[in-house]
Design a protein around this motif. Structure first.
Motif, short mmCIF file in Angstrom:
data_model
loop_
_atom_site.label_atom_id
_atom_site.label_comp_id
_atom_site.label_asym_id
_atom_site.label_seq_id
_atom_site.Cartn_x
_atom_site.Cartn_y
_atom_site.Cartn_z
N TYR A 27 0.79 -1.17 -0.05
CA TYR A 27 -0.03 0.08 0.12
C TYR A 27 0.95 1.25 -0.07
O TYR A 27 1.63 1.41 0.81
CB TYR A 27 -0.87 -0.22 1.18
N PRO A 28 0.58 2.23 -0.92
CA PRO A 28 1.93 2.97 -1.22
C PRO A 28 1.74 4.28 -0.24
O PRO A 28 2.59 5.22 -0.21
CB PRO A 28 1.39 3.50 -2.44
N ALA A 29 1.00 4.59 0.64
CA ALA A 29 0.97 5.86 1.36
C ALA A 29 0.25 5.59 2.65
O ALA A 29 -0.54 4.43 2.72
CB ALA A 29 0.22 7.14 0.56
N PRO A 30 0.38 6.29 3.68
CA PRO A 30 -0.32 6.44 5.02
C PRO A 30 -1.79 6.38 4.74
O PRO A 30 -2.42 5.74 5.52
CB PRO A 30 0.26 7.54 5.86
N THR A 31 -2.21 7.02 3.72
CA THR A 31 -3.67 7.27 3.74
C THR A 31 -4.07 7.46 2.38
O THR A 31 -3.59 8.17 1.53
CB THR A 31 -4.07 8.42 4.60
N PHE A 32 -5.36 6.92 2.10
CA PHE A 32 -6.04 7.12 0.94
C PHE A 32 -7.61 7.76 1.35
O PHE A 32 -8.18 7.45 2.14
CB PHE A 32 -6.36 5.88 -0.01
N ARG A 33 -7.89 8.88 0.64
CA ARG A 33 -8.80 9.81 0.92
C ARG A 33 -9.77 9.72 -0.43
O ARG A 33 -9.38 10.14 -1.57
CB ARG A 33 -8.82 11.11 1.25
N GLY A 34 -11.20 9.30 -0.28
CA GLY A 34 -11.99 9.42 -1.51
C GLY A 34 -13.34 9.05 -1.29
O GLY A 34 -13.87 9.19 -0.18
N GLY A 35 -13.96 9.05 -2.51
CA GLY A 35 -15.39 8.99 -2.36
C GLY A 35 -16.14 9.68 -3.30
O GLY A 35 -15.70 9.86 -4.52
N ASN A 36 -17.53 10.04 -2.96
CA ASN A 36 -18.15 10.81 -3.94
C ASN A 36 -19.12 11.92 -3.36
O ASN A 36 -18.83 12.14 -2.07
CB ASN A 36 -19.10 9.74 -5.12
N THR A 37 -20.04 12.42 -4.04
CA THR A 37 -20.97 13.57 -3.32
C THR A 37 -21.74 12.91 -2.04
O THR A 37 -21.92 13.52 -1.22
CB THR A 37 -21.80 14.12 -4.22
N ASP A 38 -21.78 11.57 -2.27
CA ASP A 38 -22.96 10.89 -1.19
C ASP A 38 -21.98 9.90 -0.23
O ASP A 38 -22.83 9.31 0.48
CB ASP A 38 -23.86 10.42 -1.80
N TRP A 39 -20.92 9.84 -0.21
CA TRP A 39 -20.09 8.99 0.50
C TRP A 39 -18.55 9.37 0.51
O TRP A 39 -18.28 10.05 -0.48
CB TRP A 39 -20.34 7.38 0.09
N GLN A 40 -17.88 9.12 1.72
CA GLN A 40 -16.48 9.06 1.82
C GLN A 40 -15.84 7.95 2.53
O GLN A 40 -16.62 7.64 3.48
CB GLN A 40 -16.21 10.52 2.74
N VAL A 41 -14.52 7.84 2.17
CA VAL A 41 -13.76 6.67 2.65
C VAL A 41 -12.53 7.24 3.05
O VAL A 41 -11.79 8.04 2.22
CB VAL A 41 -13.97 5.54 1.78
N VAL A 42 -11.92 6.67 4.12
CA VAL A 42 -10.52 6.93 4.30
C VAL A 42 -9.83 5.71 4.83
O VAL A 42 -10.38 4.88 5.50
CB VAL A 42 -10.33 7.86 5.66
N LEU A 43 -8.78 5.40 3.88
CA LEU A 43 -8.12 3.96 4.17
C LEU A 43 -6.85 4.39 4.91
O LEU A 43 -6.05 5.24 4.18
CB LEU A 43 -7.95 3.25 3.09
N ASP A 49 1.60 -2.48 12.63
CA ASP A 49 1.48 -3.76 11.85
C ASP A 49 1.48 -3.69 10.51
O ASP A 49 1.27 -4.67 9.50
CB ASP A 49 0.36 -4.68 12.45
N LEU A 50 1.52 -2.54 9.94
CA LEU A 50 1.33 -2.06 8.58
C LEU A 50 0.00 -2.73 7.80
O LEU A 50 -0.17 -3.05 6.67
CB LEU A 50 2.45 -2.54 7.70
N SER A 51 -1.08 -2.97 8.69
CA SER A 51 -2.26 -3.52 8.36
C SER A 51 -2.89 -2.20 7.53
O SER A 51 -2.78 -0.93 8.07
CB SER A 51 -3.11 -4.03 9.40
N VAL A 52 -3.96 -2.32 6.88
CA VAL A 52 -5.10 -1.11 6.52
C VAL A 52 -6.47 -1.26 7.20
O VAL A 52 -7.01 -2.13 7.26
CB VAL A 52 -5.17 -1.36 5.00
N VAL A 53 -6.86 -0.13 7.36
CA VAL A 53 -8.25 -0.03 7.97
C VAL A 53 -9.03 1.03 7.18
O VAL A 53 -8.36 1.95 6.63
CB VAL A 53 -8.12 0.35 9.58
N TYR A 54 -10.30 0.78 7.11
CA TYR A 54 -11.17 1.84 6.44
C TYR A 54 -12.37 2.39 7.42
O TYR A 54 -12.26 1.70 8.45
CB TYR A 54 -12.00 1.47 5.29
N ARG A 55 -12.47 3.81 7.00
CA ARG A 55 -13.60 4.50 7.74
C ARG A 55 -14.52 4.87 6.84
O ARG A 55 -14.00 5.83 5.95
CB ARG A 55 -13.02 5.61 8.77
N LEU A 56 -15.68 4.37 6.61
CA LEU A 56 -16.73 4.51 5.38
C LEU A 56 -17.93 5.39 6.02
O LEU A 56 -18.43 4.87 6.91
CB LEU A 56 -17.23 3.53 4.81
#
Length: 155
Positions: A27-43, A49-56
């Motif tokens: 996974y190339p960076a500490p955080t991915f921020r994305g979504g659309n007008t009606d939803w957002q996600v932060v990975l 432990d270098l695992s990835v979590v999402y907040r949707l």
């Protein structure tokens, strides 16, 4: 002599680059921020432990949803992660794909970027169809997928 020195430096840098790459998570960076007008996600990448979590954040759920994600094999430059979603703990797949060179990723309101710059990736969050545990489900039925755009960030 200069040619030998330049070649030795190039080999040393290549060896250092290979060693550094082997230690990095895919996974190339500490955080991915994305979504659309009606939803957002932060990975986010956990440094412990270098695992990835999402907040949707979605309209179908009153509270943000979150869970751990596992990385799966994907084409070069693409990212595919799987985890669970909702109280039913059904599976969810997150696909992040780079925007082709010269192309654009546009969200529903026509924007092609945000505070982090022009969108460099498209993202799809695909929940597995689920049957609510009870008639008092904590969310409305999910769509087949949420699609949008985003960027990898350092924060």
């Amino acid at each position: 002599m200069r040619t030998f020195f330049a070649a030795a430096c190039a080999l040393a840098l290549a060896g250092f680059g290979a060693a550094a790459h082997a230690q990095q998570v895919t996974y190339p960076a500490p955080t991915f921020r994305g979504g659309n007008t009606d939803w957002q996600v932060v990975l986010s990448t956990r440094q412990t432990d270098l695992s990835v979590v999402y907040r949707l954040r979605i309209q179908q759920a009153a509270d943000p949803l979150s869970s751990d994600l596992r990385q799966r094999s994907a084409a070069t430059g693409e990212y595919e992660l799987t985890g669970t979603i909702g109280v039913e703990k059904t599976s969810v797949t997150v696909k992040i794909v780079p925007v082709p060179l010269g192309g654009a990723c546009t969200i529903d309101n026509g924007l092609m970027g945000d505070a982090y710059g022009r969108f460099a990736y498209s993202i799809k969050v695909i929940p597995e169809k689920s049957k609510p545990i009870s008639t008092r489900a904590a969310h409305k039925p999910w769509p087949a997928e949420w699609s949008g755009c985003g960027n990898f960030t350092l924060d």
